[in-house]
Write an enzyme that holds these catalytic residues in place. Structure first.
Site, PDB file in Angstrom:
ATOM      1  N   GLU A   1       0.867  -1.179   0.000  1.00 40.13           N
ATOM      2  CA  GLU A   1       0.000   0.000   0.000  1.00 40.13           C
ATOM      3  C   GLU A   1       0.901   1.224   0.000  1.00 40.13           C
ATOM      4  O   GLU A   1       1.604   1.493   0.967  1.00 40.13           O
ATOM      5  CB  GLU A   1      -0.921  -0.001   1.218  1.00 40.13           C
ATOM      6  CG  GLU A   1      -1.932   1.148   1.148  1.00 40.13           C
ATOM      7  CD  GLU A   1      -2.896   1.179   2.325  1.00 40.13           C
ATOM      8  OE1 GLU A   1      -2.541   0.704   3.407  1.00 40.13           O
ATOM      9  OE2 GLU A   1      -4.013   1.698   2.145  1.00 40.13           O
TER      10      GLU A   1
ATOM     11  N   ALA B   1      -3.006   7.648   7.181  1.00 41.39           N
ATOM     12  CA  ALA B   1      -1.932   7.448   8.155  1.00 41.39           C
ATOM     13  C   ALA B   1      -0.562   7.327   7.501  1.00 41.39           C
ATOM     14  O   ALA B   1       0.432   7.100   8.177  1.00 41.39           O
ATOM     15  CB  ALA B   1      -2.228   6.199   8.978  1.00 41.39           C
ATOM     16  N   HIS B   2      -0.505   7.483   6.165  1.00 40.76           N
ATOM     17  CA  HIS B   2       0.802   7.364   5.501  1.00 40.76           C
ATOM     18  C   HIS B   2       1.644   8.612   5.767  1.00 40.76           C
ATOM     19  O   HIS B   2       1.125   9.719   5.855  1.00 40.76           O
ATOM     20  CB  HIS B   2       0.624   7.146   3.995  1.00 40.76           C
ATOM     21  CG  HIS B   2       0.125   5.766   3.658  1.00 40.76           C
ATOM     22  ND1 HIS B   2       0.878   4.850   2.972  1.00 40.76           N
ATOM     23  CD2 HIS B   2      -1.048   5.161   3.954  1.00 40.76           C
ATOM     24  CE1 HIS B   2       0.178   3.724   2.850  1.00 40.76           C
ATOM     25  NE2 HIS B   2      -0.999   3.896   3.438  1.00 40.76           N
TER      26      HIS B   2
ATOM     27  N   HIS C   1      -9.959   0.245   0.452  1.00 34.11           N
ATOM     28  CA  HIS C   1     -10.907   0.830   1.411  1.00 34.11           C
ATOM     29  C   HIS C   1     -11.793   1.920   0.816  1.00 34.11           C
ATOM     30  O   HIS C   1     -11.594   3.112   1.046  1.00 34.11           O
ATOM     31  CB  HIS C   1     -10.233   1.297   2.712  1.00 34.11           C
ATOM     32  CG  HIS C   1      -8.891   1.986   2.573  1.00 34.11           C
ATOM     33  ND1 HIS C   1      -8.709   3.124   1.842  1.00 34.11           N
ATOM     34  CD2 HIS C   1      -7.686   1.680   3.112  1.00 34.11           C
ATOM     35  CE1 HIS C   1      -7.441   3.499   1.941  1.00 34.11           C
ATOM     36  NE2 HIS C   1      -6.801   2.634   2.694  1.00 34.11           N
TER      37      HIS C   1
ATOM     38  N   ASN D   1     -12.719   5.720   1.947  1.00 35.46           N
ATOM     39  CA  ASN D   1     -11.673   6.302   2.786  1.00 35.46           C
ATOM     40  C   ASN D   1     -10.472   6.703   1.941  1.00 35.46           C
ATOM     41  O   ASN D   1      -9.966   5.915   1.142  1.00 35.46           O
ATOM     42  CB  ASN D   1     -11.239   5.312   3.881  1.00 35.46           C
ATOM     43  CG  ASN D   1     -12.405   4.935   4.775  1.00 35.46           C
ATOM     44  OD1 ASN D   1     -12.830   3.787   4.828  1.00 35.46           O
ATOM     45  ND2 ASN D   1     -12.957   5.926   5.456  1.00 35.46           N
TER      46      ASN D   1
ATOM     47  N   HIS E   1     -15.126   3.786   9.991  1.00 34.74           N
ATOM     48  CA  HIS E   1     -14.550   4.314   8.755  1.00 34.74           C
ATOM     49  C   HIS E   1     -15.618   4.677   7.720  1.00 34.74           C
ATOM     50  O   HIS E   1     -15.405   5.559   6.900  1.00 34.74           O
ATOM     51  CB  HIS E   1     -13.587   3.297   8.132  1.00 34.74           C
ATOM     52  CG  HIS E   1     -12.240   3.303   8.760  1.00 34.74           C
ATOM     53  ND1 HIS E   1     -11.999   2.746   9.984  1.00 34.74           N
ATOM     54  CD2 HIS E   1     -11.051   3.817   8.340  1.00 34.74           C
ATOM     55  CE1 HIS E   1     -10.724   2.906  10.291  1.00 34.74           C
ATOM     56  NE2 HIS E   1     -10.126   3.555   9.318  1.00 34.74           N
TER      57      HIS E   1
ATOM     58  N   ASP F   1      -7.949  -3.656   7.435  1.00 35.27           N
ATOM     59  CA  ASP F   1      -7.004  -2.542   7.462  1.00 35.27           C
ATOM     60  C   ASP F   1      -6.496  -2.352   8.899  1.00 35.27           C
ATOM     61  O   ASP F   1      -6.210  -1.232   9.336  1.00 35.27           O
ATOM     62  CB  ASP F   1      -7.659  -1.254   6.936  1.00 35.27           C
ATOM     63  CG  ASP F   1      -6.643  -0.155   6.615  1.00 35.27           C
ATOM     64  OD1 ASP F   1      -5.440  -0.464   6.535  1.00 35.27           O
ATOM     65  OD2 ASP F   1      -7.054   1.010   6.469  1.00 35.27           O
TER      66      ASP F   1
ATOM     67  N   ALA G   1      -6.610   6.305  11.589  1.00 32.62           N
ATOM     68  CA  ALA G   1      -5.326   5.719  11.199  1.00 32.62           C
ATOM     69  C   ALA G   1      -5.391   4.199  11.304  1.00 32.62           C
ATOM     70  O   ALA G   1      -4.855   3.604  12.211  1.00 32.62           O
ATOM     71  CB  ALA G   1      -4.209   6.267  12.093  1.00 32.62           C
TER      72      ALA G   1
HETATM   73 ZN   LIG Z   1      -4.881   2.834   3.400  1.00 35.16          ZN
END
Ligand SMILES: [Zn+2]
Length: 388
Positions: free
Chosen positions: A134, A145-146, A221, A224, A256, A279, A313
């Site tokens: 991902e 959250a990246h 996802h 999201n 989510h 996730d 996250a």
């Molecule tokens: Zn993701």
């Protein structure tokens, strides 16, 4: 001598029907027969597992999971993957794709090597089917959250090195098709039969349609971290809803995605195109507190995992919970909800010849649950790896 086991007295969920008083017989790691007790001969030497009052179903397949019980795929060690495999098995998952986040080339190389090691050595829990990469080729406007520091443009040189280091075990790459170089990346992925997944993307509707022409077949996802639906610019969400080529992940943790949006997705795509995923982050299966997602700090309160900024996250859900929620929130029957967590992910990553349903010839990946989806027994390739 080959080992034969029969699961008796349970209600067995098969692709065509639900069998009361059904029997599933497996020999070593393969299912050899599934039928009504009255229509089947159980070999005398078979070991018996009694499933009275319970449901016998195929094991869940989680194609998007970052961690659990305090461990994270980005630790890049066999031990971390093995502990995660045991944790997810205790929630009914029999096969999964350990999933990375955007990170340095070195950290990604370590992570894919650890996943490969877990495939070669095997685990004490769920089977590792490969890597879900991902990022890091996502849109910085849709980070979730990246870590922005590690998000970058697609590099053929880098993806080739990752493919090589993983011994070609990467099954899914989640990418933003609107960023420069993603067309070449998708062409490269298509050569190797790797699923190109649209995610963390601010693409327009027409950019996603173009991505499908270049080989995209899946979406990470849904709802999201993707451009939402507008009636004049349907965005990524609009494309996921109406383009049949795309299968769609759904995090059904009721946090989510609103239950009404879950309903919209499932009604529009059909129940055979939606794939339940967790996730999950390392905080899954842990008490509230402070954890990490990749290198970022997160806080978990009441099971909800957020960055300092308040942004979601990753989840703390498990596959049994995902199935339970989608039944309750969307009103789906158990069989349909289970299919969204078994055969649908198997078809998405092209392992449905061996996995995803209880049929002769397929792997003996089996769970025994009750109608509230509490997990009592998890069997991976004919071996009991979890028992309540
Ligand atoms: Zn993701």
């Amino acid at each position: 001598m080959r080992r034969i086991t029969a699961i008796r007295n349970g209600t067995v969920i098969t692709p065509s029907k639900t069998i009361k008083n059904g029997v599933v017989i497996f020999e070593d790691e393969k299912i050899i027969a599934v039928d009504r007790e009255t229509d089947i001969r159980i070999p005398k030497r078979a070991g018996i597992i009694d499933a009275s009052g319970k449901i016998v179903a195929p094991g869940f397949i989680d194609i998007h999971v970052h961690g659990g019980r305090g461990r994270d795929v980005m630790e890049g060690s066999y031990e971390a993957i093995n502990e995660l495999a045991k944790f997810v098995a205790s929630h009914g998952t029999t096969a999964f794709l350990p999933t990375t986040v955007s990170a340095s080339r070195g950290d990604l190389l370590n992570a894919v090597k650890a996943v490969k090691a877990a495939m070669e050595r095997g685990t004490e829990g769920a089977e590792v089917l490969g890597v879900h990469l991902e990022g890091p080729y996502i849109n910085p406007e849709k980070l979730g959250a990246h870590d922005a520091e590690y998000v970058r443009l697609p590099s053929l040189d880098e993806i080739r090195e990752l493919l090589e280091a993983s011994s070609h075990t990467i099954k899914i790459v989640t990418l933003a098709p609107e960023v420069k170089g993603s067309k070449e990346l998708m062409t490269e992925l298509r050569k190797f039969g790797i699923v190109a997944s649209v995610g963390h993307s601010n693409a327009t509707y027409s950019e996603v349609v173009k991505a499908i022409k270049h080989g995209a077949t899946h979406a990470a996802h849904t709802f999201n971290e993707m451009r939402g639906l507008h009636h004049r610019e349907p965005g990524v969400v609009g494309a996921v809803l109406v383009q049949d080529e795309l299968t769609a992940e759904l995090i059904s943790d009721n946090i989510h995605v609103h239950p009404a949006a879950m309903k919209l997705l499932i009604r529009t795509k059909g129940t055979n195109k939606v794939v339940l995923v967790t996730d999950a982050a390392q905080a899954a299966g842990m008490p509230d507190g402070e954890y990490k997602v990749g290198k970022k700090d997160v806080v978990v309160r009441n099971g909800v995992c957020r960055l300092e900024s308040g942004e979601l996250a990753g989840s703390t859900i498990t596959m049994d919970g995902a199935v339970r929620n989608v039944m309750k929130s969307v009103g789906l029957p158990l069989k349909t909800a289970i299919e969204m967590a078994t055969i649908n992910p198997a078809v998405t990553i092209n392992v449905d010849k061996d996995k995803g349903s209880l049929e002769p010839g397929k792997d003996a990946d089996i769970i025994i649950i009750d109608k509230e989806v509490n997990v009592y027994v998890t069997i991976v390739k004919g071996k009991v790896v979890y028992k309540l």
